[in-house]
Design an enzyme around this catalytic site. Structure first.
Site, PDB file in Angstrom:
ATOM      1  N   SER A 152      -6.412  -9.443 -24.769  1.00  0.00           N
ATOM      2  CA  SER A 152      -6.381  -8.728 -26.052  1.00  0.00           C
ATOM      3  C   SER A 152      -6.749  -9.648 -27.209  1.00  0.00           C
ATOM      4  CB  SER A 152      -4.996  -8.117 -26.292  1.00  0.00           C
ATOM      5  OG  SER A 152      -4.708  -7.144 -25.316  1.00  0.00           O
TER       6      SER A 152
ATOM      7  N   ASP B 222      -3.432  -0.980 -21.970  1.00  0.00           N
ATOM      8  CA  ASP B 222      -2.081  -0.880 -22.547  1.00  0.00           C
ATOM      9  C   ASP B 222      -2.017   0.211 -23.610  1.00  0.00           C
ATOM     10  OD1 ASP B 222      -1.124  -2.873 -20.925  1.00  0.00           O
ATOM     11  OD2 ASP B 222      -1.077  -4.422 -22.476  1.00  0.00           O
TER      12      ASP B 222
END
Length: 198
Positions: free
Chosen positions: A18, A39
């Protein structure tokens, strides 16, 4: 309409995917990129408790929907950065079945186990040992276009490396090579992401 480029980041939980994706969105200047993270899809799901079998089925549908959303975004010309954990073989085969392999830059995000454990403890929002349980699974396919080691390089440095490599992605791509290996093994990815013998 041209198909968008797909930068597909695969690594364990806490490996830095990320962070690299955010850096990529900041430095990629030759298109409009979207960060699609598994996610984020998980967070959209209802939070009520489910029986284990129902939860497993919901998680599988969630991930299948995630893969198809990547294909849909790229299919209408959007460039995307994908943040995923290919910890079950069916996830990769499902991606192979729905994503245009020639447009995918497959990036392995690696990190030492000691550093993953340290990050997990520091974050406090992941089950202890999650990254360790994924460590030997996510890279089993053994083929990438490019790899980064986040225990040795910062997210920005990894993003710069990926940006520099993007215009020079190989032909065939790692996705195309992996797909061919499955086909040569007399198997094929099905729409459900399972391997089916011919």
């Amino acid at each position: 309409m041209a198909v968008g480029r797909i930068i597909f980041l695969n690594g364990t939980s806490s490996s830095g995917k990320s962070s690299i994706a955010r850096e990529l969105l900041d430095i990629l200047d030759d298109g409009v990129f979207f960060h699609l993270a598994v996610d984020g899809f998980n967070e959209m799901r209802t939070k009520r408790n489910l029986a284990q079998g129902d939860l497993d089925a919901a998680l599988r549908r969630t991930r299948m929907g995630f893969h198809r959303s990547i294909a849909a975004m790229a299919g209408v010309g959007n460039d995307v950065v994908v943040d995923h954990v290919l910890s079950e073989p069916w996830r990769l085969t499902d991606c192979l079945s729905v994503l245009p392999s020639q447009d995918v830059l497959f990036v392995g995000i690696r990190c030492s186990l000691d550093e993953l454990t340290r990050r997990e403890q520091a974050r406090g929002d992941r089950p202890p040992g999650l990254a360790a349980s994924q460590y030997d699974l996510v890279h089993q396919h053994g083929d990438y276009d490019i790899e980064c080691d986040t225990s040795a390089a910062s997210p920005r440095a990894c993003a710069e490396l990926i940006k520099e490599f993007l215009p020079r992605r190989p032909a065939p791509t790692a996705f195309a090579r992996i797909r061919l290996r499955y086909l040569e093994a007399d198997c094929e990815p099905t729409a459900l992401g399972d391997m089916r013998t011919r």
